[in-house]
Motif scaffolding. Structure first.
Motif, PDB file in Angstrom:
ATOM      1  N   HIS A   1       0.845  -1.200   0.000  1.00 21.50           N
ATOM      2  CA  HIS A   1       0.000   0.000   0.000  1.00 21.50           C
ATOM      3  C   HIS A   1       0.879   1.248   0.000  1.00 21.50           C
ATOM      4  O   HIS A   1       1.914   1.290   0.672  1.00 21.50           O
ATOM      5  N   HIS A   2       0.479   2.265  -0.748  1.00 22.34           N
ATOM      6  CA  HIS A   2       1.332   3.455  -0.900  1.00 22.34           C
ATOM      7  C   HIS A   2       1.520   4.226   0.397  1.00 22.34           C
ATOM      8  O   HIS A   2       2.491   4.976   0.547  1.00 22.34           O
ATOM      9  N   ASN A   3       0.610   4.047   1.372  1.00 24.22           N
ATOM     10  CA  ASN A   3       0.741   4.754   2.647  1.00 24.22           C
ATOM     11  C   ASN A   3       1.108   3.839   3.812  1.00 24.22           C
ATOM     12  O   ASN A   3       1.256   4.308   4.937  1.00 24.22           O
ATOM     13  N   ASN A   4       1.260   2.551   3.544  1.00 19.60           N
ATOM     14  CA  ASN A   4       1.479   1.616   4.648  1.00 19.60           C
ATOM     15  C   ASN A   4       2.217   0.376   4.143  1.00 19.60           C
ATOM     16  O   ASN A   4       1.629  -0.473   3.473  1.00 19.60           O
ATOM     17  N   ASP A   5       3.492   0.273   4.475  1.00 18.60           N
ATOM     18  CA  ASP A   5       4.293  -0.879   4.031  1.00 18.60           C
ATOM     19  C   ASP A   5       3.866  -2.177   4.705  1.00 18.60           C
ATOM     20  O   ASP A   5       4.292  -3.259   4.287  1.00 18.60           O
ATOM     21  N   GLY A   6       3.045  -2.061   5.748  1.00 19.38           N
ATOM     22  CA  GLY A   6       2.570  -3.264   6.435  1.00 19.38           C
ATOM     23  C   GLY A   6       1.275  -3.793   5.851  1.00 19.38           C
ATOM     24  O   GLY A   6       0.685  -4.725   6.401  1.00 19.38           O
ATOM     25  N   MET A   7       0.836  -3.199   4.735  1.00 20.86           N
ATOM     26  CA  MET A   7      -0.396  -3.638   4.082  1.00 20.86           C
ATOM     27  C   MET A   7      -0.104  -4.055   2.642  1.00 20.86           C
ATOM     28  O   MET A   7       0.600  -3.364   1.916  1.00 20.86           O
ATOM     29  N   ILE A   8      -0.631  -5.186   2.238  1.00 20.93           N
ATOM     30  CA  ILE A   8      -0.470  -5.699   0.876  1.00 20.93           C
ATOM     31  C   ILE A   8      -1.802  -5.586   0.144  1.00 20.93           C
ATOM     32  O   ILE A   8      -2.837  -6.033   0.657  1.00 20.93           O
ATOM     33  N   VAL A   9      -1.777  -4.993  -1.039  1.00 24.31           N
ATOM     34  CA  VAL A   9      -2.980  -4.865  -1.856  1.00 24.31           C
ATOM     35  C   VAL A   9      -2.920  -5.914  -2.958  1.00 24.31           C
ATOM     36  O   VAL A   9      -1.989  -5.940  -3.759  1.00 24.31           O
ATOM     37  N   VAL A  10      -3.920  -6.793  -2.993  1.00 26.16           N
ATOM     38  CA  VAL A  10      -3.960  -7.898  -3.946  1.00 26.16           C
ATOM     39  C   VAL A  10      -4.955  -7.601  -5.055  1.00 26.16           C
ATOM     40  O   VAL A  10      -6.112  -7.285  -4.802  1.00 26.16           O
ATOM     41  N   ASP A  11      -4.492  -7.677  -6.294  1.00 24.21           N
ATOM     42  CA  ASP A  11      -5.335  -7.441  -7.461  1.00 24.21           C
ATOM     43  C   ASP A  11      -6.010  -8.752  -7.868  1.00 24.21           C
ATOM     44  O   ASP A  11      -5.343  -9.690  -8.293  1.00 24.21           O
ATOM     45  N   LEU A  12      -7.327  -8.797  -7.747  1.00 24.77           N
ATOM     46  CA  LEU A  12      -8.071 -10.011  -8.074  1.00 24.77           C
ATOM     47  C   LEU A  12      -8.523 -10.069  -9.519  1.00 24.77           C
ATOM     48  O   LEU A  12      -8.975 -11.109 -10.002  1.00 24.77           O
ATOM     49  N   ARG A  13      -8.378  -8.958 -10.239  1.00 25.87           N
ATOM     50  CA  ARG A  13      -8.866  -8.898 -11.626  1.00 25.87           C
ATOM     51  C   ARG A  13      -7.887  -9.511 -12.601  1.00 25.87           C
ATOM     52  O   ARG A  13      -8.284  -9.950 -13.684  1.00 25.87           O
ATOM     53  N   ASN A  14      -6.618  -9.499 -12.276  1.00 25.03           N
ATOM     54  CA  ASN A  14      -5.605  -9.906 -13.237  1.00 25.03           C
ATOM     55  C   ASN A  14      -4.799 -11.126 -12.779  1.00 25.03           C
ATOM     56  O   ASN A  14      -3.580 -11.151 -12.865  1.00 25.03           O
ATOM     57  N   LYS A  15      -5.528 -12.101 -12.245  1.00 22.92           N
ATOM     58  CA  LYS A  15      -4.853 -13.328 -11.776  1.00 22.92           C
ATOM     59  C   LYS A  15      -4.190 -14.034 -12.964  1.00 22.92           C
ATOM     60  O   LYS A  15      -4.780 -14.185 -14.038  1.00 22.92           O
ATOM     61  N   LYS A  16      -2.967 -14.455 -12.739  1.00 18.64           N
ATOM     62  CA  LYS A  16      -2.220 -15.183 -13.757  1.00 18.64           C
ATOM     63  C   LYS A  16      -2.303 -16.676 -13.494  1.00 18.64           C
ATOM     64  O   LYS A  16      -2.543 -17.100 -12.352  1.00 18.64           O
ATOM     65  N   ASN A  17      -2.084 -17.446 -14.516  1.00 23.92           N
ATOM     66  CA  ASN A  17      -2.052 -18.885 -14.326  1.00 23.92           C
ATOM     67  C   ASN A  17      -0.811 -19.283 -13.546  1.00 23.92           C
ATOM     68  O   ASN A  17       0.310 -18.968 -13.956  1.00 23.92           O
ATOM     69  N   ALA A  18      -1.019 -19.929 -12.413  1.00 22.89           N
ATOM     70  CA  ALA A  18       0.124 -20.306 -11.562  1.00 22.89           C
ATOM     71  C   ALA A  18       0.882 -21.471 -12.161  1.00 22.89           C
ATOM     72  O   ALA A  18       0.344 -22.291 -12.865  1.00 22.89           O
TER      73      ALA A  18
END
Length: 204
Positions: A187-204
């Motif tokens: 997160h741009h204001n908090n390094d202790g927060m992770i923002v996960v994009d659910l729209r662009n999931k890649k094939n694992a």
């Protein structure tokens, strides 16, 4: 024949009520109203800290006993005391099961304490073990996708309370996300927060 005497370990019985922890189904808090202090607070609502600490302590004791029985079973097999080895292995399994039960109870209590807002797109992972944090991350992402959310915000923290101040959950969660094809960023204001994009999931 190997004989092992053990002190009887008292099983910690726990019960907690959601309302005592301030958890309600309709208790939804807008992200903007959740301050950094609230996200990381270590209050003792409903005695949560004491109960979870007691459960963690019991889990550690059971883990030590399980390891000791495993070692003794290994020795018994080496001495070809197969009957003893089988009994010792069975005891090890029992203590391992108890350890897992104590940790499960503790993680559920801790998770409820730090997540009173009932939002699938925002979860706080403070106080959990790494494997527990991964489990809750996976469940949150599944719930958020089913709810039609575009992103999930995870709060693993910076590792301030980890041993030697080295973060464990944050990098482990990021690695799990990468391995499973979920684009993420801090997160741009908090390094202790992770923002996960659910729209662009890649094939694992």
């Amino acid at each position: 024949m190997l004989f092992i005497s053990l002190a009887v370990i008292g099983v910690v019985a726990t019960a907690f009520i959601d309302t005592a922890l301030g958890v309600r189904d309709n208790n939804r808090v807008p992200l903007g109203e959740i301050s950094k202090n609230k996200l990381t607070r270590r209050d003792n609502v409903g005695g949560t800290n004491n109960v979870s600490k007691s459960l963690r302590d019991s889990a550690r004791k059971e883990g030590k006993l399980a390891n000791q029985f495993k070692k003794n079973a290994k020795v018994a097999r080496r001495l070809q005391e197969n009957a003893s080895a089988k009994k010792l292995s069975h005891e090890a399994h029992k203590h391992e099961t108890k350890k897992n039960q104590f940790n499960k109870q503790a993680s559920e209590l801790i998770y409820k304490k730090y997540n009173p807002w009932n939002r699938p797109d925002l979860i706080n992972l403070h106080g959990l073990h790494t494997d527990e944090a991964i489990k809750y991350t996976e469940a949150a992402i599944k719930a958020a996708r089913q709810s039609g959310k575009n992103e999930v915000k995870l709060i693993p923290g910076w590792g301030k309370h980890s041993k030697d101040g080295v973060a464990k959950i944050n990098p482990a969660v990021q690695e799990w996300l990468k391995r499973n094809g979920y684009p993420s960023k801090l997160h741009h204001n908090n390094d202790g927060m992770i923002v996960v994009d659910l729209r662009n999931k890649k094939n694992a």
